[in-house]
Design a protein around this motif. Sequence first.
Motif, PDB file in Angstrom:
ATOM      1  N   PHE A   1     -34.540  55.697  51.064  1.00 16.22           N
ATOM      2  CA  PHE A   1     -34.360  54.251  50.905  1.00 16.22           C
ATOM      3  C   PHE A   1     -35.327  53.496  51.810  1.00 16.22           C
ATOM      4  CE2 PHE A   1     -31.952  50.349  52.222  1.00 16.22           C
ATOM      5  CZ  PHE A   1     -32.087  49.672  51.020  1.00 16.22           C
ATOM      6  N   ALA A   2     -35.416  53.914  53.072  1.00 12.52           N
ATOM      7  CA  ALA A   2     -36.319  53.242  54.009  1.00 12.52           C
ATOM      8  C   ALA A   2     -37.777  53.388  53.587  1.00 12.52           C
ATOM      9  CB  ALA A   2     -36.121  53.804  55.418  1.00 12.52           C
ATOM     10  N   LYS A   3     -38.163  54.591  53.163  1.00 11.17           N
ATOM     11  CA  LYS A   3     -39.567  54.868  52.844  1.00 11.17           C
ATOM     12  C   LYS A   3     -40.015  54.224  51.530  1.00 11.17           C
ATOM     13  CE  LYS A   3     -42.827  58.721  52.376  1.00 11.17           C
ATOM     14  NZ  LYS A   3     -42.974  60.177  52.446  1.00 11.17           N
ATOM     15  N   TYR A   4     -39.185  54.320  50.501  1.00 15.12           N
ATOM     16  CA  TYR A   4     -39.616  53.897  49.172  1.00 15.12           C
ATOM     17  C   TYR A   4     -39.086  52.541  48.717  1.00 15.12           C
ATOM     18  CZ  TYR A   4     -41.374  58.620  48.826  1.00 15.12           C
ATOM     19  OH  TYR A   4     -42.063  59.783  49.055  1.00 15.12           O
ATOM     20  N   THR A   5     -38.144  51.962  49.470  1.00 12.55           N
ATOM     21  CA  THR A   5     -37.628  50.642  49.102  1.00 12.55           C
ATOM     22  C   THR A   5     -37.928  49.618  50.193  1.00 12.55           C
ATOM     23  OG1 THR A   5     -35.870  51.624  47.772  1.00 12.55           O
ATOM     24  CG2 THR A   5     -35.579  49.328  48.394  1.00 12.55           C
ATOM     25  N   LEU A   6     -37.432  49.870  51.413  1.00 11.85           N
ATOM     26  CA  LEU A   6     -37.604  48.881  52.479  1.00 11.85           C
ATOM     27  C   LEU A   6     -39.048  48.740  52.933  1.00 11.85           C
ATOM     28  CD1 LEU A   6     -34.442  49.528  54.690  1.00 11.85           C
ATOM     29  CD2 LEU A   6     -34.800  47.795  52.937  1.00 11.85           C
TER      30      LEU A   6
ATOM     31  N   ILE B   1     -25.346  56.924  47.258  1.00 16.42           N
ATOM     32  CA  ILE B   1     -24.665  57.491  48.409  1.00 16.42           C
ATOM     33  C   ILE B   1     -24.538  56.467  49.541  1.00 16.42           C
ATOM     34  CG2 ILE B   1     -26.746  58.444  49.468  1.00 16.42           C
ATOM     35  CD1 ILE B   1     -25.203  60.894  50.243  1.00 16.42           C
ATOM     36  N   LEU B   2     -25.525  55.555  49.658  1.00 17.55           N
ATOM     37  CA  LEU B   2     -25.486  54.555  50.728  1.00 17.55           C
ATOM     38  C   LEU B   2     -24.436  53.483  50.493  1.00 17.55           C
ATOM     39  CD1 LEU B   2     -29.280  54.015  51.516  1.00 17.55           C
ATOM     40  CD2 LEU B   2     -27.654  55.567  52.588  1.00 17.55           C
ATOM     41  N   LEU B   3     -23.999  53.339  49.257  1.00 20.07           N
ATOM     42  CA  LEU B   3     -22.970  52.356  48.931  1.00 20.07           C
ATOM     43  C   LEU B   3     -21.590  52.992  48.792  1.00 20.07           C
ATOM     44  CD1 LEU B   3     -24.922  50.245  46.296  1.00 20.07           C
ATOM     45  CD2 LEU B   3     -24.599  49.764  48.711  1.00 20.07           C
ATOM     46  N   GLY B   4     -21.528  54.294  49.021  1.00 19.15           N
ATOM     47  CA  GLY B   4     -20.255  54.998  48.907  1.00 19.15           C
ATOM     48  C   GLY B   4     -19.823  55.227  47.474  1.00 19.15           C
ATOM     49  N   LEU B   5     -20.767  55.168  46.529  1.00 20.12           N
ATOM     50  CA  LEU B   5     -20.438  55.346  45.116  1.00 20.12           C
ATOM     51  C   LEU B   5     -20.563  56.793  44.674  1.00 20.12           C
ATOM     52  CD1 LEU B   5     -22.316  52.244  43.661  1.00 20.12           C
ATOM     53  CD2 LEU B   5     -19.889  52.455  44.187  1.00 20.12           C
ATOM     54  N   ASP B   6     -20.968  57.640  45.558  1.00 16.82           N
ATOM     55  CA  ASP B   6     -21.162  59.048  45.223  1.00 16.82           C
ATOM     56  C   ASP B   6     -20.266  59.884  46.135  1.00 16.82           C
ATOM     57  OD1 ASP B   6     -22.264  61.023  43.715  1.00 16.82           O
ATOM     58  OD2 ASP B   6     -24.310  60.750  44.426  1.00 16.82           O
ATOM     59  N   SER B   7     -19.887  61.034  45.670  1.00 18.82           N
ATOM     60  CA  SER B   7     -19.060  61.913  46.496  1.00 18.82           C
ATOM     61  C   SER B   7     -19.688  63.298  46.533  1.00 18.82           C
ATOM     62  CB  SER B   7     -17.635  61.984  45.938  1.00 18.82           C
ATOM     63  OG  SER B   7     -17.661  62.509  44.635  1.00 18.82           O
ATOM     64  N   GLY B   8     -19.144  64.129  47.354  1.00 15.12           N
ATOM     65  CA  GLY B   8     -19.622  65.508  47.425  1.00 15.12           C
ATOM     66  C   GLY B   8     -20.941  65.633  48.167  1.00 15.12           C
ATOM     67  N   TYR B   9     -21.134  64.825  49.184  1.00 12.36           N
ATOM     68  CA  TYR B   9     -22.366  64.916  49.953  1.00 12.36           C
ATOM     69  C   TYR B   9     -22.030  65.253  51.402  1.00 12.36           C
ATOM     70  CZ  TYR B   9     -21.023  60.077  50.937  1.00 12.36           C
ATOM     71  OH  TYR B   9     -20.325  58.958  51.283  1.00 12.36           O
TER      72      TYR B   9
ATOM     73  N   ARG C   1     -23.849  65.416  55.663  1.00  8.06           N
ATOM     74  CA  ARG C   1     -24.654  64.600  56.582  1.00  8.06           C
ATOM     75  C   ARG C   1     -26.135  64.673  56.234  1.00  8.06           C
ATOM     76  NH1 ARG C   1     -24.668  64.957  63.162  1.00  8.06           N
ATOM     77  NH2 ARG C   1     -26.327  63.431  63.461  1.00  8.06           N
ATOM     78  N   ALA C   2     -26.617  65.854  55.906  1.00  9.91           N
ATOM     79  CA  ALA C   2     -28.044  66.022  55.582  1.00  9.91           C
ATOM     80  C   ALA C   2     -28.411  65.203  54.336  1.00  9.91           C
ATOM     81  CB  ALA C   2     -28.370  67.491  55.363  1.00  9.91           C
ATOM     82  N   THR C   3     -27.551  65.216  53.346  1.00 13.65           N
ATOM     83  CA  THR C   3     -27.824  64.457  52.126  1.00 13.65           C
ATOM     84  C   THR C   3     -27.816  62.963  52.422  1.00 13.65           C
ATOM     85  OG1 THR C   3     -26.289  66.075  51.156  1.00 13.65           O
ATOM     86  CG2 THR C   3     -27.295  64.536  49.677  1.00 13.65           C
ATOM     87  N   ALA C   4     -26.866  62.514  53.236  1.00 15.19           N
ATOM     88  CA  ALA C   4     -26.778  61.098  53.589  1.00 15.19           C
ATOM     89  C   ALA C   4     -28.015  60.662  54.370  1.00 15.19           C
ATOM     90  CB  ALA C   4     -25.510  60.830  54.402  1.00 15.19           C
ATOM     91  N   GLU C   5     -28.454  61.484  55.327  1.00 21.35           N
ATOM     92  CA  GLU C   5     -29.645  61.145  56.105  1.00 21.35           C
ATOM     93  C   GLU C   5     -30.898  61.134  55.228  1.00 21.35           C
ATOM     94  OE1 GLU C   5     -29.634  63.887  59.391  1.00 21.35           O
ATOM     95  OE2 GLU C   5     -28.126  62.721  60.489  1.00 21.35           O
ATOM     96  N   THR C   6     -30.981  62.050  54.288  1.00 15.98           N
ATOM     97  CA  THR C   6     -32.121  62.074  53.368  1.00 15.98           C
ATOM     98  C   THR C   6     -32.116  60.815  52.501  1.00 15.98           C
ATOM     99  OG1 THR C   6     -32.085  64.489  53.323  1.00 15.98           O
ATOM    100  CG2 THR C   6     -33.258  63.383  51.534  1.00 15.98           C
ATOM    101  N   ALA C   7     -30.960  60.410  52.047  1.00 19.95           N
ATOM    102  CA  ALA C   7     -30.858  59.190  51.239  1.00 19.95           C
ATOM    103  C   ALA C   7     -31.315  57.975  52.046  1.00 19.95           C
ATOM    104  CB  ALA C   7     -29.434  58.999  50.741  1.00 19.95           C
ATOM    105  N   GLU C   8     -30.917  57.911  53.307  1.00 17.13           N
ATOM    106  CA  GLU C   8     -31.355  56.807  54.172  1.00 17.13           C
ATOM    107  C   GLU C   8     -32.871  56.812  54.336  1.00 17.13           C
ATOM    108  OE1 GLU C   8     -29.204  57.361  57.822  1.00 17.13           O
ATOM    109  OE2 GLU C   8     -27.456  56.260  57.092  1.00 17.13           O
ATOM    110  N   MET C   9     -33.453  58.002  54.527  1.00 18.56           N
ATOM    111  CA  MET C   9     -34.901  58.118  54.699  1.00 18.56           C
ATOM    112  C   MET C   9     -35.640  57.704  53.430  1.00 18.56           C
ATOM    113  SD  MET C   9     -37.862  60.107  54.059  1.00 18.56           S
ATOM    114  CE  MET C   9     -37.166  61.508  53.262  1.00 18.56           C
TER     115      MET C   9
END
Length: 166
Positions: free
Chosen positions: A155-160, A135-143, A145-153
């Motif tokens: 990514f930050a928590k488990y990757t960065l 979703i962060l790369l724009g490769l997914d659709s049908g999401y 704001r809540a889904t996008a914010e969760t994906a960011e969280m």
Amino acid sequence: TVGGKTQTIDASRILDIRNPDPALPDKAFGIIKPIRPVADGDYYAKLWNKTLLLNQAQPTGVITVPNGIEDAEAKALRAMIEETYAGFENAHKIAILKNGATLTPFSLSPTDMDFSNLRDKNQQEICAMFGVPKILLGLDSGYNRATAETAEMVFAKYTLKPMLTK
């Protein structure tokens, strides 16, 4: 040593952030190594698809010789054809056949090869390897704001954060 000048750095100040290679403990490897076949497959799928579409989507076929040919001649013909016409970079060159030989092309549509689905799967695997939600790369659709914010969280928590902690 840089430019002829040597500087000594205390070992306690050096951070080793290599990816250890389990097969060679004293060596390291880049993060792309485990997914190299996937990345290569995605690259070649793009090239194949491009070549196929640029060349009227006509794949290879069967060569028929009226009176037949000996095994040695067939082997030599196959070697010549593969050397001259095989691979995506040689796709769909015009063959010149001798002695009444004819080429009967096979028909295969890009849909049959399903490169679109292959590329989606490759992208998913590459994203997973790097810990990046699609979703962060724009490769997914049908999401939303809540889904996008969760994906960011996530990514930050488990990757960065683990990378920065390391």
